[in-house]
Design a protein around this motif. Sequence first.
Motif, PDB file in Angstrom:
ATOM      1  N   ARG A 163      -2.165 -10.831   7.021  1.00 21.98           N
ATOM      2  CA  ARG A 163      -2.626  -9.491   6.652  1.00 21.98           C
ATOM      3  C   ARG A 163      -1.488  -8.623   6.104  1.00 21.98           C
ATOM      4  N   VAL A 200     -13.898 -10.296   1.569  1.00 18.53           N
ATOM      5  CA  VAL A 200     -14.909  -9.246   1.651  1.00 18.53           C
ATOM      6  C   VAL A 200     -14.704  -8.387   2.906  1.00 18.53           C
ATOM      7  N   CYS A 201     -13.817  -8.844   3.785  1.00 22.45           N
ATOM      8  CA  CYS A 201     -13.535  -8.078   5.008  1.00 22.45           C
ATOM      9  C   CYS A 201     -12.208  -8.542   5.607  1.00 22.45           C
ATOM     10  N   THR A 208      -8.134   3.229   9.216  1.00 23.24           N
ATOM     11  CA  THR A 208      -7.760   2.953  10.609  1.00 23.24           C
ATOM     12  C   THR A 208      -6.793   4.023  11.130  1.00 23.24           C
ATOM     13  N   GLU A 264     -13.886   0.478  14.463  1.00 30.00           N
ATOM     14  CA  GLU A 264     -12.691   0.396  15.304  1.00 30.00           C
ATOM     15  C   GLU A 264     -13.097   0.529  16.772  1.00 30.00           C
ATOM     16  N   GLY A 308     -13.807  -6.847  -8.680  1.00 29.34           N
ATOM     17  CA  GLY A 308     -13.713  -6.748  -7.224  1.00 29.34           C
ATOM     18  C   GLY A 308     -12.494  -5.979  -6.731  1.00 29.34           C
ATOM     19  N   ARG A 364     -17.200  -5.325  -2.964  1.00 28.06           N
ATOM     20  CA  ARG A 364     -17.215  -6.794  -3.046  1.00 28.06           C
ATOM     21  C   ARG A 364     -18.465  -7.364  -2.397  1.00 28.06           C
ATOM     22  N   ILE A 403       0.846  -1.206   0.000  1.00 27.89           N
ATOM     23  CA  ILE A 403       0.000   0.000   0.000  1.00 27.89           C
ATOM     24  C   ILE A 403       0.875   1.248   0.000  1.00 27.89           C
ATOM     25  N   TYR A 436       0.433  -2.872  11.156  1.00 29.36           N
ATOM     26  CA  TYR A 436       0.061  -2.549  12.533  1.00 29.36           C
ATOM     27  C   TYR A 436      -0.556  -3.686  13.339  1.00 29.36           C
ATOM     28  N   ARG A 452      -6.476   3.160  -3.777  1.00 30.87           N
ATOM     29  CA  ARG A 452      -5.202   2.436  -3.897  1.00 30.87           C
ATOM     30  C   ARG A 452      -4.932   2.216  -5.375  1.00 30.87           C
ATOM     31  N   ILE A 503     -14.851  -3.688   5.813  1.00 37.05           N
ATOM     32  CA  ILE A 503     -15.549  -4.500   4.811  1.00 37.05           C
ATOM     33  C   ILE A 503     -15.360  -3.828   3.461  1.00 37.05           C
ATOM     34  N   GLY A 551      -9.487  -7.660   9.144  1.00 41.46           N
ATOM     35  CA  GLY A 551      -9.314  -6.863  10.354  1.00 41.46           C
ATOM     36  C   GLY A 551      -8.393  -7.521  11.347  1.00 41.46           C
ATOM     37  N   GLY A 552      -8.272  -6.885  12.498  1.00 46.20           N
ATOM     38  CA  GLY A 552      -7.419  -7.450  13.532  1.00 46.20           C
ATOM     39  C   GLY A 552      -7.123  -6.451  14.621  1.00 46.20           C
TER      40      GLY A 552
HETATM   41  P1  HAM Z   1      -7.579  -4.358   4.031  1.00 44.83           P
HETATM   42  O1  HAM Z   1      -7.505  -5.844   4.147  1.00 44.83           O
HETATM   43  O2  HAM Z   1      -6.506  -3.681   3.297  1.00 44.83           O
HETATM   44  O3  HAM Z   1      -7.690  -3.813   5.510  1.00 44.83           O
HETATM   45  O4  HAM Z   1      -8.956  -3.961   3.366  1.00 44.83           O
HETATM   46  C1  HAM Z   1     -10.181  -4.418   3.889  1.00 44.83           C
HETATM   47  C2  HAM Z   1     -11.110  -4.842   2.770  1.00 44.83           C
HETATM   48  O5  HAM Z   1     -11.253  -3.786   1.809  1.00 44.83           O
HETATM   49  C3  HAM Z   1     -10.602  -6.022   1.947  1.00 44.83           C
HETATM   50  O6  HAM Z   1     -10.900  -7.250   2.555  1.00 44.83           O
HETATM   51  C4  HAM Z   1     -11.376  -5.846   0.661  1.00 44.83           C
HETATM   52  O7  HAM Z   1     -12.682  -6.378   0.792  1.00 44.83           O
HETATM   53  C5  HAM Z   1     -11.496  -4.339   0.527  1.00 44.83           C
HETATM   54  N1  HAM Z   1     -10.505  -3.832  -0.441  1.00 44.83           N
HETATM   55  C6  HAM Z   1      -9.190  -3.589  -0.238  1.00 44.83           C
HETATM   56  N2  HAM Z   1      -8.613  -3.141  -1.363  1.00 44.83           N
HETATM   57  C7  HAM Z   1      -9.585  -3.085  -2.306  1.00 44.83           C
HETATM   58  C8  HAM Z   1      -9.638  -2.693  -3.689  1.00 44.83           C
HETATM   59  N3  HAM Z   1      -8.567  -2.219  -4.329  1.00 44.83           N
HETATM   60  N4  HAM Z   1     -10.827  -2.786  -4.344  1.00 44.83           N
HETATM   61  C9  HAM Z   1     -11.938  -3.238  -3.713  1.00 44.83           C
HETATM   62  N5  HAM Z   1     -11.948  -3.610  -2.406  1.00 44.83           N
HETATM   63  C10 HAM Z   1     -10.805  -3.535  -1.715  1.00 44.83           C
HETATM   64  C11 HAM Z   1      -7.799  -2.502   5.844  1.00 44.83           C
HETATM   65  O8  HAM Z   1      -8.027  -1.622   5.064  1.00 44.83           O
HETATM   66  C12 HAM Z   1      -7.722  -2.256   7.331  1.00 44.83           C
HETATM   67  N6  HAM Z   1      -7.781  -0.807   7.553  1.00 44.83           N
HETATM   68  C13 HAM Z   1      -8.851  -2.976   8.039  1.00 44.83           C
HETATM   69  C14 HAM Z   1      -8.841  -2.755   9.518  1.00 44.83           C
HETATM   70  C15 HAM Z   1      -9.611  -1.889  10.202  1.00 44.83           C
HETATM   71  N7  HAM Z   1      -8.061  -3.367  10.371  1.00 44.83           N
HETATM   72  C16 HAM Z   1      -8.297  -2.912  11.587  1.00 44.83           C
HETATM   73  N8  HAM Z   1      -9.227  -2.004  11.483  1.00 44.83           N
END
Ligand code: HAM
Length: 519
Positions: free
Chosen positions: A337, A360-361, A160, A207, A196, A389, A64, A341, A189, A385, A363-364
């Motif tokens: 993951r 589809v989601c 986050t 959070e 998806g 997706r 990222i 962090y 990003r 989430i 976390g941690g």
């Molecule tokens: P992440 O796994 O990077 O976590 O993203 C969470 C969800 O966002 C993924 O499971 C996916 O469903 C969706 N996602 C990520 N990138 C894309 C994309 N380019 N297009 C469509 N959907 C996408 C986080 O973002 C952390 N901030 C989650 C978290 C919150 N952990 C702790 N608190």
Amino acid sequence: MVSKSKFQAIRGTRDLLPPDTALWIRVEQTAHEVFTTYGFGEIRPPIFEPTELFARAVGGETDIVSKEMYTFEDKPSGLPDPAHVPPEDYTAAAEHAIQTRQIPDTPASRSALAVLRHQLEYFSARSEYPEQAERAYLTWSHAARSIQLGEPLTLRPEATASVCRAYIEHNMQQLPQPVKLYYMGPMFRRERPQKGRYRQFYQIGAEILGGPDAPAIDAELIEMLMNFFDKCGLQGTELDINSIGHSADNCRRGYVAKLREELLKVKDQLGADSQRRIETNPLRVLDSKLEHEQPIIEKLPRIADHLCDDCKTHYAAVKHDLDLRGVAYHENWRLVRGLDYYMRTTFEITARGLGSQNAVCGGGRYDGLVELLGGPPTKGIGFAIGEDRLILSLQEQEKAKASRMGEISASITGKATVTGTLTNLSIVDVYIAWMGQNAYATAIRAAKTLRNAGYRAELPPVEQKFGKALERASKLGSRFALILGDDEVTSGQWTLKTLADGLQQKLTEPALLEYLQKL
Ligand code: HAM
């Protein structure tokens, strides 16, 4: 042939259109309702933040931060380009901009400014020493380019970090702990777009900050998430969980060292990405989807065998609590993951109908993050989430159901449709067919009454023959046509036609509402 507009949505971004947006609204409404019942309040952080916030929180070595962020310099508009004005003028303008804080007053910019002033002295003698003046100009223009004109800002790739920043900025540690916040909105990003996976995508996240790191917090958060998917009607979800240990403790550090050691032994058999990750972040090798790496990864040491006693107890208690709540899960030791962090509990949910992008989601737990961003030691856990997706999966599910039933028709029951086409953008309950100016006044009143009662009423802006009006009503998928002509206005008996079977009945205004409500 109609020519195509030269403007198109940027690759990886898209327009969300009705009737699909009705499903987005329903999903978001469900999130508001479910999360509120668990004591969460909504936070709406800004869409851009200092680049440094994400670099520090998510980690400089992650995909990222290292290659996917949309970053720009927040430059003031008044400062000219150094190539387009005399060096004397630019030097004065830059000095003024730093003094008035129009551009950041950083040590690097101040020393660049000193170089500018110094080189100007040589420059002022340019008619006597042209060669020296030329060299001075080169040094001057290099220094001018190195002045940082604005703060680097980034379109948020996740939220986050923003929520933790807000927790610190608003002294939320003084509120009753833990603080429970949720958010929804676009993230950015620069990934390779595919089904998806978008460059602007939407997340619904939550959070929990502060309070104890009690395993019940992890379990309740996951229960809420599964409850939300349930209320959205999403079927076939699978929850994977893992514990990746404590970063500050020996357990994670010891495991990572062991993993690196084992990976170095098989380095030659790994692909380029995994080879690089042996150095930068060996845990991410476990994420690899490359087929030939799978048997190698299966033989690697597993974190569960290296957790310290505290982490082991915490993980066992999270699983026990999930059992108590009837939440089904799979343990997946490879779930690490992609953000730096995390510590201890990690989880991910996959859904059907999404192809390779089926998470589809995610976390941690992230107990050290608030402190890393300059706040007090604070526990933290959350998820996000992927709303795009989730919607895709719901749509695929509905398509499969519709084809099983041998019909793909848009629902006109007042609930969101999930199979929309551009031919039918709006869905109407009652189409008001009126003729004559007297009838128009009644039609306006009827539309207002119906809309106030929550029905979708369509009032044509110009008079139409009844035949034409009924044709349009059925094109729009309206369930009823309310026919208002001179007769109806004089008698106060309105004509309501059910379009599916042609049934017509005469009803007074209150009787009409009563009839619709009974349905
Ligand atoms: P992440 O796994 O990077 O976590 O993203 C969470 C969800 O966002 C993924 O499971 C996916 O469903 C969706 N996602 C990520 N990138 C894309 C994309 N380019 N297009 C469509 N959907 C996408 C986080 O973002 C952390 N901030 C989650 C978290 C919150 N952990 C702790 N608190």
